[in-house]
Design a protein around this motif. Structure first.
Motif, PDB file in Angstrom:
ATOM      1  N   ASN A   2      -1.898  -6.534  27.910  1.00 39.84           N
ATOM      2  CA  ASN A   2      -0.486  -6.178  28.037  1.00 39.84           C
ATOM      3  C   ASN A   2       0.011  -5.455  26.799  1.00 39.84           C
ATOM      4  N   PHE A   3      -0.418  -5.948  25.632  1.00 40.53           N
ATOM      5  CA  PHE A   3       0.002  -5.323  24.380  1.00 40.53           C
ATOM      6  C   PHE A   3      -0.562  -3.909  24.281  1.00 40.53           C
ATOM      7  N   ASP A   4      -1.873  -3.766  24.594  1.00 41.60           N
ATOM      8  CA  ASP A   4      -2.513  -2.449  24.549  1.00 41.60           C
ATOM      9  C   ASP A   4      -1.838  -1.473  25.521  1.00 41.60           C
ATOM     10  N   GLU A   5      -1.520  -1.967  26.716  1.00 34.96           N
ATOM     11  CA  GLU A   5      -0.842  -1.110  27.701  1.00 34.96           C
ATOM     12  C   GLU A   5       0.524  -0.679  27.208  1.00 34.96           C
ATOM     13  N   ALA A   6       1.241  -1.622  26.585  1.00 37.78           N
ATOM     14  CA  ALA A   6       2.571  -1.299  26.060  1.00 37.78           C
ATOM     15  C   ALA A   6       2.476  -0.244  24.956  1.00 37.78           C
TER      16      ALA A   6
END
Ligand code: FES
Length: 142
Positions: A4-8
């Motif tokens: 989720n962090f990488d996608e954000a």
């Protein structure tokens, strides 16, 4: 969690890039993402460091053989447009005769980059002043 962090982060990068495309040319964006001639030099023939009014610093390093720039690099702690201007000014100066360097102006950098927004015009001035100061350093040493 990490995904989720990488996608954000990726989404944020994409949106910053999309905004940049509205005001910068493709060449300026490429120079920002992949700076040319970037890095400090250990043993240059001449160099200069200039701090701009915005607080960003530009450094330029020259190696000169037979009055020609045989190697040039720059370093900056500045933003994307400063990286683009440092890339442009060093590409414009590459392999030129040292006296021809004196003809390079901020307008040349702006034209090379396909224009710059008003708030980034000073980045081209910082790049050219640093280049000219490095040339002055060479003439003062020889
Ligand atoms: Fe200051 Fe680019 S923002 S030199």
């Amino acid at each position: 969690m990490k995904d989720n962090f990488d996608e954000a982060v990726l989404e944020l990068q994409e949106s910053i890039l999309e905004e940049a495309k509205k005001i910068y040319s493709e060449k300026a964006i490429q120079y920002f993402l992949h700076p040319r001639n970037f890095g400090r030099m250990n043993d240059p023939d001449a160099s200069a460091i200039v701090k701009g009014s915005c607080g960003d610093t530009m450094e330029i390093y020259l190696v000169i053989k037979d009055d020609k720039i045989s190697s040039i690099s720059f370093y900056t702690d500045g933003c994307g447009s400063t990286l683009a201007c440092g890339s442009s000014v060093t590409e414009l100066a590459k392999e030129k005769n040292i006296k021809d360097i004196l003809k390079i102006s901020p307008s040349d950098v702006i034209e090379d980059l396909g224009g710059l927004p008003d708030e980034a015009l000073h980045c081209s001035i910082l790049a050219v002043i640093t280049l000219l100061k490095s040339v002055a350093d060479y003439f003062l040493k020889t």
